[in-house]
Design an enzyme around this catalytic site. Structure first.
Site, PDB file in Angstrom:
ATOM      1  N   GLY A 192       7.835 -24.851 119.550  1.00  0.00           N
ATOM      2  CA  GLY A 192       7.741 -24.047 118.335  1.00  0.00           C
ATOM      3  C   GLY A 192       6.888 -22.829 118.549  1.00  0.00           C
ATOM      4  N   GLU A 213       6.110   5.700 100.205  1.00  0.00           N
ATOM      5  CA  GLU A 213       6.135   4.302  99.764  1.00  0.00           C
ATOM      6  C   GLU A 213       7.011   4.149  98.522  1.00  0.00           C
ATOM      7  OE1 GLU A 213       5.119   2.095 101.724  1.00  0.00           O
ATOM      8  OE2 GLU A 213       3.982   3.433 103.039  1.00  0.00           O
ATOM      9  N   HIS A 229      10.567   3.804  99.717  1.00  0.00           N
ATOM     10  CA  HIS A 229      10.878   2.439 100.175  1.00  0.00           C
ATOM     11  C   HIS A 229      11.135   1.540  98.969  1.00  0.00           C
ATOM     12  CE1 HIS A 229      10.021   2.738 104.418  1.00  0.00           C
ATOM     13  NE2 HIS A 229       8.746   3.032 104.275  1.00  0.00           N
TER      14      HIS A 229
HETATM   15 ZN    ZN Z   1       7.352   3.442 105.793  1.00  0.00          ZN
END
Ligand code: ZN
Ligand code: ADP
Ligand code: MG
Length: 655
Positions: free
Chosen positions: A230, A453, A456
């Site tokens: 893992g 931002e 986004h």
């Molecule tokens: Zn960015």
């Protein structure tokens, strides 16, 4: 169970104590000796005068007492001076001031008192012969004896050290396995959250270690080796310890890298010793952590360097073949690179059982948080399920770290309990690094970040195949100017449309900057890199390109040249390489176009969002929802129009 280990301990303990007492004694003797010898030297540090000078002093009545030591052929006189000190000359011609009570020594060779008197020495009433003072006699005895004692002590220590060095040399090939026994806090399966399948598999091993006879009666053999596989921090080591705790069996834990030493052959002999120890203590568990350090595919990449590892690996293989499964020794091993392990290790009869641990899903993250919150003081109203949702991709170790960070933060804020704010802040820290509030960001950069931002977030909000937006922030953290966090859901695979929308979100920061300021900053560079990576994988690994069709490009190899890290083998022509590049480019380009289109259609909203960000710095929860959905005020629409006009004029002037 661990009787021989346990019994040997008090004995060893006593020896250690004895040795330290002896050492203390010798040290004390040395200190006393030094002190005494310093006393003796000060009293012998007298002025030496010629006999004629002594006689002169005696004649002038400047002597209170005389001690004649015939054995050393000397006489010590004590001066009697009233008033100012006398000035005399010593044997080496220096003038010396003599005060009352000062002691002066004279060499008298074999002369006796009578001889001295005939030479004119006036004896005072207080005189004695050979009466070296008792103190100085003890001192001189000690002076003789102490060095002897010290010397004997030194020899004793040297011998001991030699012997233990010899022991060390002999135990060099011994395994360094640490025996973890009852005195360590016991870990059980209850301490491991999630990983239900793994626990189920390992319960069998526990069962076997507890009552072997049941298995033997029916003729079942238990796997000798279980490999825990893992990613880092998913609880492999923890689970192995839990097996030992549940079975209540001795647990010999050793890390793969500890086998590999500078000298060829040491690793192999350590392996031999490790198995021997475990067999002696059966039923027992051997745990080899990070086995890939020794168990890598045997290949001759660098001649020589592999020799030792190979021998060690061979020895492990030999030992695993060699013991009877019914003896009650189970070998657990952990690795996060099963792909590089030598196939010989994975053959039946060795590590034929494999237990896979994955990054925890939302429910499991909740359970892990629960476990780690148990030992910490949390606010009563705290909702760990929300934190679990926000921590997509975190491993168990990350979550343990998260709770601890939050606790530290709470202490720093002088709070008595950990609140939601601390946990949220810790998530941001883990993802993006600590806040850099002190960083003075200039207004233009802040604005760029806000639009970046905002871009986004808005595109993520508008596109259907993207996770919901959880938080937007323009506070600088780590190396990032700001960040947008999505609430990622658990999913086992991604569809092509999810990839496309994700790419659009990634490139939306760039698109927003371009749209608002008609030029871009270095801000989106990591977005672009990430987008390129995804697009490339879509083409080369997932067969998502229509043009290139269903095949993979490039083959991962276990070791590259010189064996440093995994390499990639090119299994396609230069021609195809060019096509791949073109496909990657066209995928990112169309994602960028989607982002630009969404932003252009929602420009007033973007302006509104960015403006809010500039005021509040961070938007989340109801505030964020409001920023997305509440009716737009006039000003935002106007500002959007203005910047559109600006952009239009900008682009025309360019053309
Ligand atoms: Zn960015
Ligand atoms: P690995 O060996 O897989 O790299 P570890 O077993 O060393 O990971 O895990 C590190 C720490 O993370 C553990 O000590 C534990 O505190 C925490 N942890 C990891 N997985 C879990 C889990 N499933 N449940 C509870 N704690 C976990
Ligand atoms: Mg580990």
């Amino acid at each position: 169970m661990l009787s021989d280990k346990m019994n040997s301990r008090p004995d060893k303990f006593r020896k250690v104590k004895l040795r330290s007492t002896l050492f203390l004694l010798i040290a004390a003797a040395a200190v006393v000796g030094l002190f005494l010898s310093s006393c003796v030297t000060t009293s012998s540090n007298q002025v030496t005068i010629n006999l004629s000078e002594a006689i002169a002093l005696s004649k002038s009545g400047n002597i209170q007492s005389v001690v004649v030591n015939t054995s050393s052929g000397s006489m010590t006189v004590k001066a009697s001076v009233t008033g100012a000190p006398l000035t005399i000359t010593d044997t080496s011609g220096n003038t010396v001031q003599v005060k009352n009570g000062d002691e002066l020594t004279t060499n008298i060779d074999s002369l006796n008192i009578a001889d001295l008197e005939t030479m004119g020495f006036v004896l005072p009433a207080d005189y004695s012969t050979n009466a070296a003072s008792s103190g100085s006699s003890i001192g001189s005895v000690l002076i003789v004896i102490l060095p002897l004692l010290l010397f004997i002590g030194l020899i004793y220590f040297l011998m001991r050290a030699g012997r233990s060095a010899q022991n060390q040399a002999l135990s060099f090939g011994r395994s360094r396995a640490r025996l973890i026994s009852g005195d360590r806090p016991r870990v059980t399966f209850a301490d491991v959250a999630g990983a239900e399948e793994a626990k189920e598999d390992l319960r069998e091993v526990v069962e076997f270690l507890k009552n072997r006879s049941k298995f033997q009666e029916i003729g079942a053999t238990i796997p000798k080796g279980v490999l825990l596989v893992g990613p880092p921090g998913t609880g492999k080591t923890l689970l192995a310890r839990a097996v030992a705790g549940e079975a209540n069996a001795p647990f010999f834990s050793v890390s793969g890298s500890e086998f590999v030493e500078m000298f060829v052959g040491v690793g192999a002999s350590r392996v031999r010793d490790l198995f021997e120890q475990a067999k002696r203590n059966s039923p027992a568990i051997i745990f080899i952590d990070e086995i890939d350090a020794v168990g890598r595919l045997r290949s001759g990449a660098i001649p020589g360097s592999h020799e030792e590892r190979e021998q060690t690996l061979n020895q492990i293989l030999v030992e695993m073949d060699g013991f009877d499964p019914n003896i009650g020794v189970v070998v657990l091993a952990a690795t996060n690179r099963v792909d590089v392990l030598d196939p010989a290790l994975l053959r039946p009869g060795r590590f034929d059982r494999r237990v896979t641990l994955d990054r925890p899903n939302t429910a499991e993250r909740g359970a892990i948080l629960e476990i780690h919150a148990k030992t910490k003081k949390l606010e009563k109203s705290l909702d760990l399920a929300t934190i679990a949702k926000e921590t997509h991709g975190f491993s168990g170790a990350d979550l343990a770290n998260l709770v601890n960070e939050a606790a530290i933060l709470a202490v720093r804020r002088n709070k008595s309990t950990i609140g939601m704010e601390e946990l949220e802040e810790s998530i941001d820290r883990v993802i993006a690094g600590p806040e850099r509030k002190s960083l003075r960001v200039n207004p233009r950069d802040r604005e760029t970040t806000a639009y970046h931002e905002g871009g986004h977030a808005l595109v993520a909000r508008m596109l259907p195949n993207v996770d919901p937006v959880h938080k937007i922030s323009i506070v600088a953290r780590g190396t990032m100017g700001g960040y947008t966090r999505l609430l990622t859901e658990d999913r086992y695979f991604m569809t092509a449309s999810q990839f496309k929308d994700t790419l659009a979100v990634l490139l939306a920061g760039h698109a927003a900057e371009k749209m608002m300021f008609s030029e871009v900053s270095t801000g989106p560079h990591s977005d672009i890199r990430q987008a390129t990576e995804i697009a490339r994988r879509m083409v080369t690994d997932y067969g998502m390109s229509e043009k290139l069709g269903l095949r993979t490009f490039g083959r991962e190899t276990t070791s590259s040249y010189l064996g440093i890290g995994p390499g990639e083998e090119k299994d396609y022509s230069e021609d195809v390489a060019k096509q791949i590049d073109e496909e990657v480019h066209s995928i990112t380009e169309s994602a960028h176009q989607i982002a630009t289109k969404v932003l252009q259609e929602n420009k007033p909203r973007l302006v509104y969002l960015a403006e809010k960000l500039l005021v509040k710095e961070t938007l989340e929860g109801p505030e964020l929802e409001a920023a997305f959905s509440e009716p737009l005020p006039e000003t935002a629409a106007k500002a959007a129009k203005e910047s559109t006009a600006q952009e239009a004029s900008g682009s025309t002037s360019k053309n």
